[in-house]
Design a protein around this motif. Structure first.
Motif, mmCIF file in Angstrom:
data_model
loop_
_atom_site.group_PDB
_atom_site.id
_atom_site.type_symbol
_atom_site.label_atom_id
_atom_site.label_comp_id
_atom_site.label_asym_id
_atom_site.label_seq_id
_atom_site.Cartn_x
_atom_site.Cartn_y
_atom_site.Cartn_z
ATOM 1 N N LEU A 231 -4.818 -7.556 6.412
ATOM 2 C CA LEU A 231 -6.048 -7.300 5.663
ATOM 3 C C LEU A 231 -5.681 -6.564 4.368
ATOM 4 O O LEU A 231 -4.652 -5.643 4.337
ATOM 5 C CB LEU A 231 -6.984 -6.496 6.448
ATOM 6 N N ILE A 232 -6.534 -6.800 3.364
ATOM 7 C CA ILE A 232 -6.435 -6.134 2.129
ATOM 8 C C ILE A 232 -7.406 -5.466 1.659
ATOM 9 O O ILE A 232 -8.620 -5.974 1.590
ATOM 10 C CB ILE A 232 -5.814 -7.326 0.893
ATOM 11 N N LEU A 233 -7.454 -4.130 1.138
ATOM 12 C CA LEU A 233 -8.596 -3.423 0.514
ATOM 13 C C LEU A 233 -8.237 -3.061 -0.945
ATOM 14 O O LEU A 233 -7.107 -2.694 -1.293
ATOM 15 C CB LEU A 233 -8.340 -2.008 1.206
ATOM 16 N N SER A 234 -9.139 -3.784 -1.805
ATOM 17 C CA SER A 234 -8.987 -3.605 -3.185
ATOM 18 C C SER A 234 -9.939 -2.759 -3.691
ATOM 19 O O SER A 234 -11.113 -3.002 -3.646
ATOM 20 C CB SER A 234 -8.802 -5.143 -3.820
ATOM 21 N N LEU A 235 -9.854 -1.752 -4.796
ATOM 22 C CA LEU A 235 -10.998 -0.939 -5.297
ATOM 23 C C LEU A 235 -11.399 -1.688 -6.258
ATOM 24 O O LEU A 235 -10.543 -2.172 -7.269
ATOM 25 C CB LEU A 235 -10.192 0.424 -5.486
ATOM 26 N N LYS A 236 -12.710 -1.403 -6.581
ATOM 27 C CA LYS A 236 -13.151 -2.329 -7.818
ATOM 28 C C LYS A 236 -13.836 -1.091 -8.925
ATOM 29 O O LYS A 236 -14.523 -1.488 -9.867
ATOM 30 C CB LYS A 236 -14.334 -3.113 -7.447
ATOM 31 N N THR A 237 -13.816 0.354 -8.561
ATOM 32 C CA THR A 237 -14.395 0.975 -9.362
ATOM 33 C C THR A 237 -13.589 1.353 -10.698
ATOM 34 O O THR A 237 -12.477 0.998 -10.665
ATOM 35 C CB THR A 237 -14.273 2.510 -8.551
ATOM 36 N N LYS A 238 -14.227 2.007 -11.842
ATOM 37 C CA LYS A 238 -13.391 2.184 -12.796
ATOM 38 C C LYS A 238 -12.101 2.863 -12.765
ATOM 39 O O LYS A 238 -12.510 4.144 -12.067
ATOM 40 C CB LYS A 238 -14.368 2.717 -14.121
ATOM 41 N N MET A 239 -10.938 2.701 -13.223
ATOM 42 C CA MET A 239 -9.700 3.382 -12.744
ATOM 43 C C MET A 239 -9.467 3.722 -11.400
ATOM 44 O O MET A 239 -8.841 4.312 -10.926
ATOM 45 C CB MET A 239 -9.769 4.851 -13.533
ATOM 46 N N HIS A 240 -10.483 2.783 -10.481
ATOM 47 C CA HIS A 240 -10.218 2.566 -9.085
ATOM 48 C C HIS A 240 -10.444 4.099 -8.489
ATOM 49 O O HIS A 240 -9.908 4.765 -7.604
ATOM 50 C CB HIS A 240 -8.833 2.262 -8.551
ATOM 51 N N VAL A 241 -11.487 5.067 -9.188
ATOM 52 C CA VAL A 241 -11.734 6.390 -8.682
ATOM 53 C C VAL A 241 -12.325 6.245 -7.401
ATOM 54 O O VAL A 241 -12.996 5.079 -6.890
ATOM 55 C CB VAL A 241 -12.584 7.230 -9.718
ATOM 56 N N ILE A 242 -12.460 7.390 -6.518
ATOM 57 C CA ILE A 242 -12.669 7.310 -5.331
ATOM 58 C C ILE A 242 -14.037 7.914 -4.989
ATOM 59 O O ILE A 242 -14.282 9.176 -5.100
ATOM 60 C CB ILE A 242 -11.669 7.857 -4.444
ATOM 61 N N GLY A 243 -15.103 7.270 -4.732
ATOM 62 C CA GLY A 243 -16.617 7.768 -4.579
ATOM 63 C C GLY A 243 -17.066 7.517 -3.101
ATOM 64 O O GLY A 243 -16.172 6.861 -2.364
ATOM 65 N N PRO A 244 -18.254 7.852 -3.001
ATOM 66 C CA PRO A 244 -18.867 7.288 -1.611
ATOM 67 C C PRO A 244 -18.647 5.899 -1.219
ATOM 68 O O PRO A 244 -18.211 5.554 -0.016
ATOM 69 C CB PRO A 244 -20.124 7.601 -1.507
ATOM 70 N N GLY A 245 -18.731 4.986 -2.057
ATOM 71 C CA GLY A 245 -18.377 3.539 -1.929
ATOM 72 C C GLY A 245 -17.070 3.309 -1.458
ATOM 73 O O GLY A 245 -16.935 2.478 -0.322
ATOM 74 N N VAL A 246 -16.131 3.762 -1.870
ATOM 75 C CA VAL A 246 -14.866 3.628 -1.770
ATOM 76 C C VAL A 246 -14.408 4.184 -0.153
ATOM 77 O O VAL A 246 -13.683 3.756 0.686
ATOM 78 C CB VAL A 246 -13.661 4.017 -2.688
ATOM 79 N N ILE A 247 -15.132 5.359 -0.022
ATOM 80 C CA ILE A 247 -14.797 6.101 1.325
ATOM 81 C C ILE A 247 -15.369 5.008 2.404
ATOM 82 O O ILE A 247 -14.894 4.801 3.384
ATOM 83 C CB ILE A 247 -15.482 7.308 1.562
ATOM 84 N N GLU A 248 -16.617 4.423 2.085
ATOM 85 C CA GLU A 248 -17.095 3.714 3.325
ATOM 86 C C GLU A 248 -16.197 2.363 3.197
ATOM 87 O O GLU A 248 -16.031 1.710 4.488
ATOM 88 C CB GLU A 248 -18.511 3.124 2.796
ATOM 89 N N GLY A 249 -15.843 1.783 2.245
ATOM 90 C CA GLY A 249 -14.887 0.638 2.221
ATOM 91 C C GLY A 249 -13.524 1.011 3.022
ATOM 92 O O GLY A 249 -13.284 0.108 3.771
ATOM 93 N N MET A 250 -13.145 2.196 2.964
ATOM 94 C CA MET A 250 -12.028 2.622 3.633
ATOM 95 C C MET A 250 -12.284 2.412 5.246
ATOM 96 O O MET A 250 -11.458 1.974 5.994
ATOM 97 C CB MET A 250 -11.441 4.076 3.558
ATOM 98 N N GLU A 251 -13.404 3.059 5.535
ATOM 99 C CA GLU A 251 -13.787 3.256 6.788
ATOM 100 C C GLU A 251 -13.911 1.780 7.392
ATOM 101 O O GLU A 251 -13.399 1.430 8.513
ATOM 102 C CB GLU A 251 -15.152 3.923 7.111
ATOM 103 N N LYS A 252 -14.479 1.026 6.716
ATOM 104 C CA LYS A 252 -14.946 -0.503 7.122
ATOM 105 C C LYS A 252 -13.603 -1.171 7.360
ATOM 106 O O LYS A 252 -13.176 -2.006 8.254
ATOM 107 C CB LYS A 252 -15.726 -1.221 6.410
#
Length: 795
Positions: free
Chosen positions: A491-512
């Protein structure tokens, strides 16, 4: 298929290029011998030894690790030619003189082993002419291999076969250059200056000519032809200063000497201003002045009419800026063409001249137009190649405008565009391949085995090739992340935020992603789609996302977000499948912490990693200091814990960032079992291979252990050093406070040395310090300053 393994490389010539090519071989763990003439005085290998010493001083650094300079073997042409017999690849990189090269070839040819590849790093001399005098056997193993300066950082290498070169030699070399040295290989025809310098230097000459026609100063031209066009930020004249005006003059002379029948021959005359500067010994950056001159803190520009320096800093006109900001390339090109503003007319003119030139010359310099676009992207730092630009701007409309200008006598020569330009096409890149004017057909991408390692190759505009953004099967996607797979077991997790910064959406994505990978996959890889195109792995925690929380509920509102980040990182560490971080570019602050919590890291050589939170007046809060304490305890193996801890402490307290993945290993951010990849296009392939191998070897998450800490003794020892730094004026009072807080966290707080604590205890310490600092006015100043200017505030 037989493996082609380069066991040792010889580089002939310890000049700027030769020494740096040798350095990059060492970066890539390829043993190398560097040759030069015997010194007339002192040690026989003095010339080479001085060149190797100089490598340590150069900026940008040619070596990923300065100490590795010692791994370059030294040799001279008088005593050591026997060493050549043990080399599989020999690269000649001496000065650009045919007679000198031929003299050297006579000397070395008898010592080259029967299977070795012999190559010249000439930037423009004829490879066929260079091979004259070789026996048939050596001719078949000789080619051009043209690296771009600086060789560690420039992605492009041009490979130039002759009619006699055996095709498999070129294929083998392309494989080695791509995977082992991490290069983007383009095959060029044996014509003067090959592809990138031929098109690039023509472009610079045309730009200088048009700048004079439209009366523009060098600083305005550089502002117009740099980042605003998606090209190197140094623009045109600053690039010339960096390259060296003598070097540029030399490349122009190659064109004058060898391209007398070229319809653009008149453009190859050395511009009068360039000739005057070279004559005066004003050669650009290396001589302290060229088109620009640094006077104190001021950068002055050359006035072409007086040949004197005057204060600079002029920028493009606002009206033209607005045209360049237009997102639609069709509208942008049309507005430049139709505007009466001299800066816009200048820009249209340099586009027209480039399109005219590449259309006339494409068939003679390259096998297909894709290689011309890649050569300009990888060798000159353009975001989009010239053919791609033309195609995106409405092929037929642009072709018509260029034709009109040629007929009106506005172009640089009267040669018409070739007939194929007007055959009803909408461009030159299609899903069947890229146009080859010589065979009047479309050339597909190279099918060499080495490209099986690149899941997503460098994209070409208009080719319809699948990119990592749309490929595979999506399990979940929102604005922050995409969780997906390529119909296989990782499985691949790709970050889509600007400069791939970590906010609530990325944390939720990691959990999923962890939950889904544990259920249905062998592993999870964290990989971003722009990893090979200069994107960041992650620039850290999303401070912007915290602001609304802070405004509405103060400090207390942020604490749950920090806890959740810590928990997400711990979940990565203790996941029941291997999690592999595919790192390239910046991995700073929270991005560094994210990476540190994975089971393994696969990092591109150009990875810049560090815990930089003190820059915004904070301490790492996502488990970075906890991991530093864990790693220091493991390094100490029961010995001197404080000694192991010092490096980790200093890195965090000074916000040190690695200048390469090799240095990140030395700093402890990458471990010995982590893998360094030299071609960022291969990151995903290697990361998935690692995840599978770990799963297949029976991967289990690490056991949760207690961690021995340095306690109050450690805090006191580090504190004494910090007092000296503060009292000596090296750090501010707020830096001292930050340093003491970091010391308290990594040492576990007020307890006896070698007391044992849980990871959670250390995480709680991090979080408490983070919250306290967020409330501190000096930290708030730093955060606001960083958000407004992007630069750290020293307070």
């Amino acid at each position: 298929m037989t493996n082609f393994i380069v066991k040792k490389v010889a580089v002939l010539g310890a000049g700027v290029m030769g020494a740096q090519i040798a350095a990059h071989c060492v970066n890539a763990k390829v043993p190398v011998v560097l040759f030069d003439l015997p010194a007339k005085e002192g040690p026989k290998n003095g010339i080479v030894l001085r060149a190797i010493e100089n490598l340590k001083k150069l900026n940008p650094a040619p070596l990923g690790n300065k100490e590795d300079a010692a791994l370059i073997a030294v040799a001279n042409y008088e005593d050591n030619l026997d060493l050549l017999s043990g080399c599989d690849l020999i690269i000649e990189a001496i000065a650009e003189r045919m007679d000198w090269k031929h003299d050297l070839y006579k000397k070395v040819a008898p010592h080259i082993s029967a299977n070795a590849i012999f190559a010249s790093n000439t930037s423009g001399l004829s490879i066929t002419a260079l091979s004259e005098g070789f026996d048939v056997e050596l001719k078949a193993r000789f080619c051009g291999v043209h690296f771009f300066n600086p060789p560690r950082y420039m992605h492009l290498v041009e490979l130039i076969p002759t009619a006699s070169t055996r095709p498999e030699i070129i294929d083998q070399l392309e494989g080695f250059l791509t995977t082992s040295l991490g290069k983007g290989v383009v095959r060029a025809k044996d014509t003067p200056n090959f592809i990138a310098n031929r098109v690039g230097i023509f472009g610079m000459l045309a730009t200088i000519y048009q700048a004079q026609q439209f009366g523009l100063t060098v600083d305005v031209v550089d502002d117009l032809t740099g980042k605003k066009l998606g090209r190197a930020s140094s623009g045109t004249f600053r690039t010339a200063d960096v390259v060296g005006l003598d070097t540029m003059g030399h490349v122009i002379k190659t064109m004058q000497d060898n391209l007398k029948d070229d319809p653009f021959f008149s453009v190859y005359q050395t511009p009068e201003v360039l000739a005057k500067l070279i004559e005066a010994g004003t050669l650009g950056q290396k001589s302290g002045a060229g088109f620009y001159k640094k006077v104190g803190k001021d950068i002055q520009r050359l006035n072409f009419s007086t040949m004197q320096y005057e204060s600079g800093g002029a920028k493009a006109d606002d009206l033209v800026n607005r045209m360049l900001k237009e997102k639609d390339p069709v509208k942008k090109m049309k507005s430049l063409r139709e505007s009466t503003h001299p800066q816009a007319q200048f820009l249209w003119s340099i586009f027209r001249d480039a399109f005219h030139y590449i259309a006339v010359h494409a068939g003679s310099i390259a096998d297909n137009v894709r290689d011309i676009d890649f050569a300009m992207r990888w060798g000159f730092g353009w975001k989009v190649g010239p053919f791609e630009t033309w195609q995106a701007s409405d092929w037929q409309a642009v072709a018509g405008w260029v034709k009109e200008d040629i007929e009106a006598g506005k172009a640089l020569c009267s040669t018409p565009l070739p007939a194929w330009v007007f055959d009803g096409r909408t461009g030159v890149h299609t899903k069947d391949g890229s146009w080859n004017p010589t065979t009047a057909s479309y050339a597909a991408r190279s099918a060499l085995k080495v490209y099986d390692r690149q899941a997503f190759r460098a994209p070409v505009l208009g080719s319809g090739e699948i990119t990592g953004e749309t490929a595979g099967v999506t399990f979940f996607e929102d604005d922050s992340v995409r969780i997906w797979h390529q119909n296989d077991d990782v499985l691949i997790l790709s970050l889509k935020t600007k400069m791939h910064v970590i906010g609530p959406g990325v944390i939720e994505g990691m959990e999923k992603a962890i939950a889904e990978a544990e259920k249905n996959f062998k592993g999870l890889v964290i990989w971003n789609t722009d990893a090979a195109e200069g994107g960041a792995f992650s620039a850290g925690a999303d401070l912007q996302a915290m602001l609304p929380l802070f405004m509405s509920g103060g400090i207390k509102a942020i604490e749950p977000a920090i806890s959740r980040l810590q928990d997400a990182h711990q979940a990565l560490k203790y996941a029941n499948i291997p999690v592999v971080a595919a790192v390239a570019g910046l991995a700073l602050g929270g991005g560094c912490e994210l990476m540190m919590h994975t089971a393994r890291r696969v990092a591109a050589l150009e990875s810049y990693i560090g815990l930089v939170e003190v820059g915004v007046g904070l301490v790492p809060g996502g488990g970075g200091l906890k991991e530093a304490a864990v790693r220091a305890a493991a390094d100490a193996k029961g010995g001197d814990l404080l000694q192991s801890l010092k490096g980790y402490f200093m890195n965090a307290a000074t916000a040190a960032v690695s200048k390469s993945a090799l240095e990140a290993k030395k700093m402890g951010y990458l471990t010995d079992s982590d893998v360094i990849v030299y071609n960022a296009y291969e990151l995903l392939h290697v990361a998935k291979s690692e995840a599978r191998a770990m799963f297949d070897a029976g991967y289990r998450a690490p056991m949760r252990k207690l961690i021995p800490v340095a306690g109050r003794h450690g805090i006191a020892t580090i504190g004494a050093q910090l007092v000296n730094m503060r009292d000596g004026g090296f750090i501010s009072a707020h830096d001292f406070k930050l340093g003491m807080m970091i010391a308290e966290i990594v040492c576990g707080g007020d307890m006896d040395a070698n007391s044992q604590v849980t990871e959670q205890w250390l995480l709680d310490g991090e979080r408490k310090a983070f919250m306290e600092l967020l409330n501190h006015p000096k930290t708030q100043e730093r955060i606001m300053g960083m958000m407004q200017t992007g630069k750290p505030v020293r307070n």
